[in-house]
Write an enzyme that holds these catalytic residues in place. Structure first.
Site, PDB file in Angstrom:
ATOM      1  N   ARG A 111      11.790   3.553   2.807  1.00 14.06           N
ATOM      2  CA  ARG A 111      11.397   2.601   3.861  1.00 14.06           C
ATOM      3  C   ARG A 111      12.621   1.745   4.159  1.00 14.06           C
ATOM      4  NH1 ARG A 111       6.118  -1.136   4.099  1.00 14.06           N
ATOM      5  NH2 ARG A 111       5.338   0.833   4.895  1.00 14.06           N
ATOM      6  N   HIS A 148       5.979   6.023  11.232  1.00 15.15           N
ATOM      7  CA  HIS A 148       5.377   5.880   9.899  1.00 15.15           C
ATOM      8  C   HIS A 148       4.404   7.057   9.733  1.00 15.15           C
ATOM      9  CE1 HIS A 148       3.989   4.215   6.259  1.00 15.15           C
ATOM     10  NE2 HIS A 148       3.667   2.989   6.633  1.00 15.15           N
ATOM     11  N   ARG A 179       0.797  -1.222   0.000  1.00 17.80           N
ATOM     12  CA  ARG A 179       0.000   0.000   0.000  1.00 17.80           C
ATOM     13  C   ARG A 179       0.828   1.269   0.000  1.00 17.80           C
ATOM     14  NH1 ARG A 179      -2.919  -4.120   1.650  1.00 17.80           N
ATOM     15  NH2 ARG A 179      -0.930  -4.664   2.563  1.00 17.80           N
ATOM     16  N   THR A 180       1.837   1.323   0.850  1.00 19.49           N
ATOM     17  CA  THR A 180       2.586   2.577   0.957  1.00 19.49           C
ATOM     18  C   THR A 180       3.260   2.905  -0.377  1.00 19.49           C
ATOM     19  OG1 THR A 180       2.939   2.123   3.294  1.00 19.49           O
ATOM     20  CG2 THR A 180       4.350   3.791   2.290  1.00 19.49           C
ATOM     21  N   LYS A 229      25.411  -5.120  -4.210  1.00 18.40           N
ATOM     22  CA  LYS A 229      26.869  -5.104  -4.407  1.00 18.40           C
ATOM     23  C   LYS A 229      27.575  -4.539  -3.177  1.00 18.40           C
ATOM     24  CE  LYS A 229      26.498  -4.145  -9.376  1.00 18.40           C
ATOM     25  NZ  LYS A 229      26.748  -3.101 -10.388  1.00 18.40           N
TER      26      LYS A 229
END
Ligand code: NCD
Length: 307
Positions: A107, A135, A57-58, A86
């Site tokens: 995130r 959040h 959703r985010t 890497k």
């Protein structure tokens, strides 16, 4: 009034006025979010996405929001396809994407990651969840959902239920609800109580929330049950998780006849019975939609003011 925050890192950085400004703009943008109106507010602008943790959703509502405003999106939804595999460090990755984009959404599993990169780049940075920390954009859409469905925020009674220890959504939300004078109850197994730091901050602001392990204690008075998933990935010991999972389950029988709505940031596991989805109680999919106008309001405000 101009919006003072260049970066959206923690809800604690917001005043109530700042929050109200975003909620108001989100309301104006709702027809665009619903594709009833077109907008070219962010034509030519690009949003950079850095997702080190899974998201549905985010991430997708940020993308939708940017595209509904006629902007573009770049970035990665998982680190596997980027140079992170890497061994590139967070700062170098962020500085590079900031060279291409007008704002960054990040995130990360580490608390403080968003704040850290906001000091390194010149474009606005938005925290889409940092470990068990904060959040803030979820909180804005949670508030918007309450306002749209219940007509107000002030004066509501909200029960936060589930994993209050590791759940970042409830950490952010409790600070915001405190600003609106919302009466809160914290319902959790004793192992997953709201962190002492949060309780301490709330108390300092004169807010004392009822804490209980028994959901039945809150059902008569709550206007909102804000249910959360047990954050399995944050448990240091899988044994501990298996002891606690399934601690709560909201089903139709439990809430029948009560005057309340059920919200959830999603994804939900078995803490809400599926039968609730199609009752007037279950508001979580509508809540997920409200992520679009709210994130449109955030992107428009930050990119117009600070890029
Ligand atoms: C939440 C999150 O990632 O913190 N989901 C979301 O952003 N809507 C909740 C969760 O993962 O349980």
């Amino acid at each position: 009034m101009t919006f003072p925050l260049k970066n959206i890192i923690s809800i604690k950085d917001f005043s109530k006025q700042d929050i109200n400004l975003i909620l108001k703009l989100a309301e104006n943008l709702e027809p665009v979010a619903r594709s009833k109106q077109q907008s070219d507010s962010l034509t030519g602008k690009i949003l950079g996405m850095m997702f080190y943790e899974p998201s549905t959703r985010t991430r997708l509502s940020f993308e939708t929001a940017m595209k509904r405003l006629n902007g573009g999106v770049i970035g990665f939804a998982e680190t596997g396809a980027s140079s992170v595999t890497k061994g590139e460090n967070l700062a170098d990755t962020a500085r590079t994407i900031a060279e291409y984009a007008d704002a960054l959404v990040i995130r990360h599993d580490l608390e403080g990651a968003a704040r850290y990169i906001s000091d390194m780049v010149s474009v606005p940075v938005i925290n889409a969840g940092d470990g068990a920390g904060q959040h803030p954009t979820q909180t804005l859409l949670d508030l918007y959902t309450m306002k749209r469905i219940l007509g107000k925020i002030k004066g509501l009674q909200v029960a936060l239920i589930g994993d209050l220890k590791y759940g970042r959504t409830v950490h952010s939300l409790s600070y915001a609800l405190a600003m609106y004078g919302v009466k809160m109850s914290f319902v959790s197994p004793k192992e997953l109580k709201m962190p002492r730091g949060v309780l301490h901050d709330l108390k300092r602001d004169g807010v004392v929330a009822q804490e209980t392990a028994d959901i039945n204690e809150v059902l008569d008075d709550a206007d909102v049950l804000y249910v959360t998933r047990i954050q399995k990935e944050r448990f240091p010991d899988p044994e501990e998780y298996s002891k606690i999972k399934g601690a709560y389950r909201i089903d139709s029988d439990l809430i029948k006849g009560k005057e309340l709505i059920v919200m959830h940031p999603l994804p939900k596991m078995d803490e809400i019975a599926q039968e609730v989805d199609n009752t007037p109680y279950g508001k979580y999919f509508e809540q997920a939609f409200y992520g679009v106008p709210v994130r449109m309001a955030i992107l428009k405000t930050l990119i117009k003011s600070f890029s």
